[in-house]
Design an enzyme around this catalytic site. Structure first.
Site, PDB file in Angstrom:
ATOM      1  N   HIS A   1       0.832  -1.211   0.000  1.00  0.00           N
ATOM      2  CA  HIS A   1       0.000   0.000   0.000  1.00  0.00           C
ATOM      3  C   HIS A   1       0.868   1.264   0.000  1.00  0.00           C
ATOM      4  O   HIS A   1       1.806   1.361   0.788  1.00  0.00           O
ATOM      5  CB  HIS A   1      -0.912  -0.008   1.239  1.00  0.00           C
ATOM      6  CG  HIS A   1      -1.755   1.213   1.374  1.00  0.00           C
ATOM      7  ND1 HIS A   1      -1.953   1.861   2.568  1.00  0.00           N
ATOM      8  CD2 HIS A   1      -2.462   1.903   0.439  1.00  0.00           C
ATOM      9  CE1 HIS A   1      -2.764   2.906   2.370  1.00  0.00           C
ATOM     10  NE2 HIS A   1      -3.081   2.957   1.089  1.00  0.00           N
TER      11      HIS A   1
HETATM   12 CA    CA Z   1       0.464  -0.350  -4.298  1.00  0.00          CA
END
Ligand code: CA
Ligand code: VJV
Ligand code: ZN
Length: 393
Positions: A184
């Protein structure tokens, strides 16, 4: 030699920081800066530098880093020595400051130089895009998306992407940040959480408590307050192990296409972390070099000024393949370069297979089980389209 020609009326700038490549995080640490050397050598063996403007980056200055990072953090980063490594046998009481000196973000010789070269590379790329001196600017030494204002995180010390986007915002009203690293893009999301001038989109493996950094759920879309301009301007695409090229490409085109129509960005910042490839030492996906590259190709087709950043990537031979292929996409030579790695390429044996596009079987002993159902992917698409209805246009 490989039909590599400079595209007419189109400029690609390539920003390298060879000084980064000689730094070491430690013997068995997964982050290997020499993957940049391998990438550059593959790009060169294919003759791609003839079709680009090639630059050696300078180190970013303290003031430039200070545009995002705090003085307290930068001062410690600039002066900490490997001997200050906390919690080792000789210094059992030493505390970890700014998350520096643990096993993910070790203190090593030349650390500050390494960080400022990476940031210099991305800032140079951003300036080329701001001055209209390049249509696409390539900064494989950048892409370190986890670094925070006053904290190192996940192998990232300086957030070169945030610094580059801050440059773009001087000229461009709206910047679309896209992140195809398997992790992320939390640092970039957090930095622009409260503005509608940057929309962040991350595709990643999501399994909190198990997979780093544990943030980026589907319903993480920016501040929940109605009055915050950043609301609905963070998009997250949480995925499971084993996603394939076909699924990823369809998802990517659908989501980025819808965002482009609704948000109408004026520039794109694309983080091309190569740990989303099959066979990555830390990754979990089944992407091939073509599927990863298809995302770059789709972004290019939108015809907006764009920066390509590096990022993760822990199987260096595949990192070099992906970033060399994506450089060829930037210059429009991807359909002309041969699939076989050039005979004269340095470290050719290092690639094990002589193709630019290894099969899944060539990338790993046993392909991962695909745990992404088409039903779940349709739900993700529906949620993203719902979020976009709240975005002003
Ligand atoms: Ca990513
Ligand atoms: O999962 C974590 C954090 C821990 C604590 C530290 N131990 C070593 C691992 C578990 C909770 N960190 C992740 C960080 C991933 C960073 C990805 C960066 C990027 O690709 O997104 C952008 C450049 C993690 N996963 C694997 C490791 N750390 C890892 C670190 C090592 C290691 C093996 C694995 C550090 C040193 C050594 N081996 C020798
Ligand atoms: Zn990563």
């Amino acid at each position: 030699e490989y039909g590599i020609v400079r595209p007419k009326g189109y400029t690609v700038s390539f920003h390298a920081a060879p000084e980064m490549e000689k730094h070491h995080f430690g013997q068995t640490h997964p982050m290997k800066p020499w993957r940049l050397t391998l990438t550059k050598s593959l790009v060169t063996s294919y003759g791609m530098p003839f079709a680009m403007d090639n630059y050696l980056s300078r180190a970013a200055t303290y003031e430039e880093l200070n545009a995002f990072h705090s003085n307290e953090y930068l001062d410690y980063l600039a002066t900490a020595e490997p001997e200050d490594q906390p919690r080792d046998i000789d210094n059992p009481d030493k505390e970890v400051k700014f998350n520096l000196g643990g096993s993910d973000c070790p203190l090593f010789y030349g650390l500050y130089n390494y960080c400022s070269m990476s940031a210099g590379c991305s800032l140079d790329a951003a300036r080329k895009i701001c001055n209209n001196q390049a249509d696409i600017a390539v900064a494989w030494g950048g892409g370190l998306h986890h670094a925070k204002k006053s904290e190192a995180s996940g192998f990232c010390y300086i957030n070169d992407i945030v610094l580059a986007i801050l440059q773009l915002l001087r000229i461009y009203p709206r910047v679309l940040y896209i992140d195809i690293d398997v992790h992320h893009g939390d640092g970039v999301e957090e930095a622009f959480f409260s503005t509608d001038r940057v929309m962040t989109v991350s595709f990643h493996k999501y399994q909190p408590e198990v997979f780093f950094p544990g943030t980026g759920s589907l319903d993480d879309n920016g501040p929940k307050s109605e009055h915050n301009p950043g609301a609905h301007h963070a998009i997250n695409v949480p995925l499971n192990d084993g996603i394939t090229d076909e699924q990823y490409e369809a998802l990517f085109k659908n989501i980025i296409g819808a965002i482009n129509e609704r948000y109408r960005p004026s520039a794109i910042a694309l983080q091309c972390g190569a740990d989303s490839l099959a066979g990555d030492r830390l990754g979990r996906f089944n992407l091939r070099v073509q599927g990863h590259g298809a995302c770059v190709k789709y972004c290019k087709s939108l015809g907006l000024p764009m920066i390509l950043f590096g990022g993760g990537g822990y199987t260096p031979r595949n990192v070099a393949r992906a970033w060399a292929y994506e450089t060829s996409i930037a210059i429009g030579a991807d359909t002309r370069i041969p699939e076989t790695i050039p005979e004269h390429a340095p470290w050719r044996e290092h690639f094990i297979h002589d193709t630019l596009f290894p099969t899944l079987e060539q990338s790993m002993n046993e392909p991962r089980h695909n745990r992404n159902s088409d039903k779940r992917l349709r739900e993700i698409v529906a949620h993203v389209h719902e979020q976009l209805r709240f975005v002003e246009h």
